[in-house]
Design an enzyme around this catalytic site. Structure first.
Site, short mmCIF file in Angstrom:
data_model
loop_
_atom_site.label_atom_id
_atom_site.label_comp_id
_atom_site.label_asym_id
_atom_site.label_seq_id
_atom_site.Cartn_x
_atom_site.Cartn_y
_atom_site.Cartn_z
CG ASN A 253 -6.85 -7.57 -4.68
OD1 ASN A 253 -6.92 -7.33 -5.62
ND2 ASN A 253 -7.85 -7.62 -3.70
CB THR B 84 -0.58 -0.37 1.45
OG1 THR B 84 -1.57 -1.04 1.28
CG2 THR B 84 -2.24 1.54 0.85
CB CYS C 261 -11.68 -3.91 3.62
SG CYS C 261 -13.44 -4.21 4.85
CB SER D 55 3.01 -6.67 0.33
OG SER D 55 2.86 -7.27 1.38
N1 PLP Z 1 -2.27 -4.86 -3.89
C1 PLP Z 1 -3.11 -6.28 -4.12
C2 PLP Z 1 -3.15 -7.05 -5.36
C3 PLP Z 1 -2.99 -6.55 -2.86
O1 PLP Z 1 -3.90 -8.07 -3.33
C4 PLP Z 1 -2.78 -6.54 -1.67
C5 PLP Z 1 -3.22 -6.48 -0.30
O2 PLP Z 1 -4.08 -7.37 -0.59
C6 PLP Z 1 -2.16 -4.92 -1.94
C7 PLP Z 1 -2.05 -4.45 -3.03
C8 PLP Z 1 -2.01 -4.23 -0.29
O3 PLP Z 1 -0.61 -5.32 0.23
P1 PLP Z 1 -0.39 -4.65 1.48
O4 PLP Z 1 -1.04 -5.19 2.32
O5 PLP Z 1 1.50 -5.06 1.61
O6 PLP Z 1 -0.48 -3.38 2.42
#
Ligand code: PLP
Length: 374
Positions: free
Chosen positions: A150, A71, A327, A198
């Site tokens: 995701n 994020t 979320c 991540s």
């Molecule tokens: N982008 C995608 C495609 C994700 O699945 C996620 C997490 O669910 C994120 C970004 C955000 O990652 P983080 O949990 O490291 O902030």
């Protein structure tokens, strides 16, 4: 029995990563910016971790920056690209993660034109539409598209996208969170400017992510302070998190094909059994044809009294799965991804997502529990 089928939300930390991190926590405590022996020791851990990530993604060491999460990576990259690179056009898709979509909403201003590509029923974009848009835009452009979705597992052809971006001199940002570890990524072979990942999605710790910034792109500092992360993101480093991230990624690359085959086998068995043993079950992917990564299976149930609270009922039966992306509030709400692909409103979707730690016994157990519910 407790079954964890929510690995797209997060994964359990690999025991070897825990062991490695706890050993480091008790022995390495220096500040990497200190020049004495304890500091140098910590600095070595940080730079070794960076080297490992760079090697596994085939980038230069100086192109990898650690952050607190994907994020944060996506926020920084999008905000900095717009402020530093004179970007006036952004082309993206409606199925991106909220950390991309909400950041774009936040930076929306009069002289920034954000365009959304259409997605088909499986969440695929049409590369031809992207080309038409790239041809038509005037001024500096950034394309922001994820590698793997995701909620659906849909794979975007990032090689083709990156080639187009190169051809039309556009910058390309790729949220590769769901792909890292599972799909080999060779950054030397693609024209990608920015990429994010991540650790907690590939059996590493939470609270640590990374971003790749191509050497040809120069961005000014995002977080100013002591000048860590080559001036770009100041703040004392999460030394143990960085080490854990690199270790987890390294482990994913060992016997990689076996790991992916195992996940594929679990998913295919689960899918085949759901089809024959649960009435009126459908799969989001079957209604439309697309390319999917095997760790995610979105299952569609008819809307009725039993399915209204299906993830809650699954939870009570010992199965962790989710109805959409997790979320922060813990409340499940209508998925923007399912809405974008035109998923029928009279059906409910449950995302089951697997990891190489899941077993066939867990599949058997889950089918038995689902059979009791239907
Ligand atoms: N982008 C995608 C495609 C994700 O699945 C996620 C997490 O669910 C994120 C970004 C955000 O990652 P983080 O949990 O490291 O902030």
């Amino acid at each position: 029995m407790r079954v964890y089928f929510d690995n797209a939300a997060t994964t359990p930390i690999h025991p070897e990563v825990i062991e490695y991190m706890t050993t480091l926590m008790s022995s390495v405590y220096g500040n990497p910016s200190s020049i004495h022996q304890s500091g140098r020791q910590a600095k070595t851990i940080v730079e070794e971790a960076r080297k490992t990530v760079a090697k596994l993604l085939n980038s230069s060491i100086g192109e990898i920056f650690f952050t607190s999460s994907a994020t944060e990576s996506n926020n920084m990259l999008l905000r900095k690209a717009v402020s530093d690179l004179e970007i006036i056009n952004i082309i993206t898709s409606p199925t991106e993660h909220p950390c991309v979509l909400n950041t774009l909403k936040d930076i929306q201003k009069e002289d920034l034109r954000i365009q959304f590509l259409k997605v088909d029923g499986s969440g695929n974009i049409n590369v031809k539409e992207l080309e038409e848009k790239l041809k038509a835009v005037e001024g500096k452009t950034l394309v922001s598209l994820m590698h793997v979705n995701n909620e659906l597992g849909t794979i975007h052809d990032i090689k083709a996208i990156s080639n187009l971006c190169y051809e039309y001199s556009a910058y390309f940002h790729c949220d590769a969170v769901q792909a890292i570890g599972k799909i080999p990524i060779n950054l030397q072979e693609m024209h990608i400017h920015f990429l994010s990942g991540s650790a907690h999605k590939f059996h590493g710790p939470k609270g640590i992510g990374f971003m790749y910034i191509n050497n040809d792109v120069k961005l000014t500092p995002f977080i100013t302070g002591g000048g860590q992360e080559r001036e770009f993101r100041s703040g004392t480093e999460n030394v143990h998190g960085m080490a854990g991230l690199a270790k987890a990624l390294e482990i994913y690359h060992v016997d990689h094909d076996e790991k992916i085959n195992h996940i594929t086998n679990l998913r295919n068995t689960f899918k085949a059994r759901l089809k024959t043993e649960i009435p009126d079950v459908r799969f989001v992917e079957e209604e439309y044809a697309g390319h999917y990564l095997p760790h995610i299976l979105s299952v569609s149930f008819p809307e009725n009294a039993k399915t209204e609270l299906i993830t809650f009922n699954l939870d009570i039966s010992g199965i962790s799965a989710s109805a959409g992306s997790a979320c922060a509030s813990g409340v499940e709400h209508a998925s923007h991804v399912l809405e974008a692909i035109g998923f029928p409103e009279d059906r409910r979707a449950v995302r089951f997502s697997f990891s190489y730690f899941n077993t066939m016994e867990e599949i058997d157990y889950s089918i038995e529990q689902l059979k009791k519910m239907f």
